[in-house]
Scaffold this active site. Sequence first.
Site, PDB file in Angstrom:
ATOM      1  NE  ARG A 111       0.837   1.593   4.248  1.00  0.00           N
ATOM      2  CZ  ARG A 111       2.150   1.742   4.191  1.00  0.00           C
ATOM      3  NH1 ARG A 111       2.768   1.841   3.032  1.00  0.00           N
ATOM      4  NH2 ARG A 111       2.890   1.812   5.287  1.00  0.00           N
ATOM      5  CG  ASP A 131      -2.274   3.918  11.680  1.00  0.00           C
ATOM      6  OD1 ASP A 131      -1.409   4.562  12.308  1.00  0.00           O
ATOM      7  OD2 ASP A 131      -2.020   2.853  11.056  1.00  0.00           O
ATOM      8  CG  ASP A 189       0.590  -0.498   7.103  1.00  0.00           C
ATOM      9  OD1 ASP A 189       0.152   0.604   6.731  1.00  0.00           O
ATOM     10  OD2 ASP A 189       1.666  -0.635   7.695  1.00  0.00           O
TER      11      ASP A 189
HETATM   12  C1  GLA Z   1       3.559   2.295   9.469  1.00  0.00           C
HETATM   13  C2  GLA Z   1       2.505   1.582  10.325  1.00  0.00           C
HETATM   14  C3  GLA Z   1       1.116   2.159  10.075  1.00  0.00           C
HETATM   15  C4  GLA Z   1       1.109   3.676  10.180  1.00  0.00           C
HETATM   16  C5  GLA Z   1       2.238   4.278   9.355  1.00  0.00           C
HETATM   17  C6  GLA Z   1       2.380   5.775   9.557  1.00  0.00           C
HETATM   18  O1  GLA Z   1       3.350   1.987   8.127  1.00  0.00           O
HETATM   19  O2  GLA Z   1       2.501   0.194  10.049  1.00  0.00           O
HETATM   20  O3  GLA Z   1       0.188   1.573  10.970  1.00  0.00           O
HETATM   21  O4  GLA Z   1       1.156   4.088  11.519  1.00  0.00           O
HETATM   22  O5  GLA Z   1       3.500   3.697   9.664  1.00  0.00           O
HETATM   23  O6  GLA Z   1       1.293   6.439   9.030  1.00  0.00           O
END
Ligand code: GLA
Length: 391
Positions: free
Chosen positions: A36, A45, A185
């Site tokens: 993603r 999040d 994610d």
């Molecule tokens: C990582 C984490 C996500 C999110 C991003 C920052 O990818 O796995 O849960 O917190 O950082 O937006």
Amino acid sequence: MAAVIPKVSELVQKASEALLAEYGCEAETAVCAPGRVNIIGGHTDYNEGFVFPMALPLVTVVVGKKTSDGICCIKTLMPSADEPRMVEFQVPTAENPLKPSKPYWANYVKGVIQNFHGPVSGFVAVVNSSVPLGGGLSSSAALEVATYTFLEAITQDPAESLKAKALACQKAEHTFANMPCGIMDQFISTMGKAGNLLFIDCRTLESKCVALDDPDIVILITNSNVRHTLRGSEYPLRRIHCQKAAVMLGMKSLRDAAIEDLEKYKDCMSDTMYRHARHVITEIKRTQDCEVALVNKDYQNFGRMITECHYSLKNDFEVSCPELDELVALAVEVPGVFGSRLTGGGFGGCTITVVKQDSVDAVMSHIKEKYRGTPTFYVCQPSEGARILQL
Ligand code: GLA
């Protein structure tokens, strides 16, 4: 100049050949789950805020077959995975649960098996992927969600809901990879929709699709190909900082805070905590405004807020690095670019740039010429979430 994204069928073909060579059997089940990028909503999040990600055409496939001997045998074809690339272990029981161990890549698989909602059978399987490992495109969530989808397929026992599936995969990451990630994610890898971004409320886990299907607009991913070691330790610290700031404000999470609330407490907290909280509070609002801009097809404002997000992550939240700053600064110099920012956790990995289709070559040339490192480019449109594939 952009990297060629392998077709899902090519990844499946290679994995099926390896399955035959290694385990002597034909594939009966094939699944995939995507990586993603988050368009906006950086580090919101785990603060119960909003995020606005999309699923990528870069995917992880798991190809294999159910067995009756109670043994899970799995091999990865990813050259960058740690050794050994082939592992075997017993299906877990209440007395003998799975535990994290080496190699690290297999912990994502084990964590998902341990957190699967029903009984798991033995299997042989091969993993193959076009999601670069450790590039900030959620290769870990793609492996978790692909593993879960594979287990659903071989046991013919689907999760009660897609949300439950995403939450189980997140738990696998927390408990087997020791990474206290938010839900974004795993959620987008499970639920992404082609042609759409997903606007997710990380408090209620409600989500809605917002179309980004204008053929004149593409998302350019630029991999900085750097990864700073700070990355691992800084993420949990940011989480704790945000939680502490919320407690100081007398709130459950920073989702509930307005910037005026924070200002009242400015003198009671360190400057660092103040700026970290300010990023989260302004970013939650920006993400909501960005969704409105996209619905109105107002790409100028949509892009402007994306670039603002980058500078807030850099200056207030302090999760950028010189290479990502350079990539963003170079991208926004090119006419036809709406906005650019780092994506993922930060400290390396990738940037995204929202750009007119006919300007994308100019952006890549400009970055290639000026960037201090060696970038890799992917030109993407929003793609589909996890699915079972026809063989
Ligand atoms: C990582 C984490 C996500 C999110 C991003 C920052 O990818 O796995 O849960 O917190 O950082 O937006």
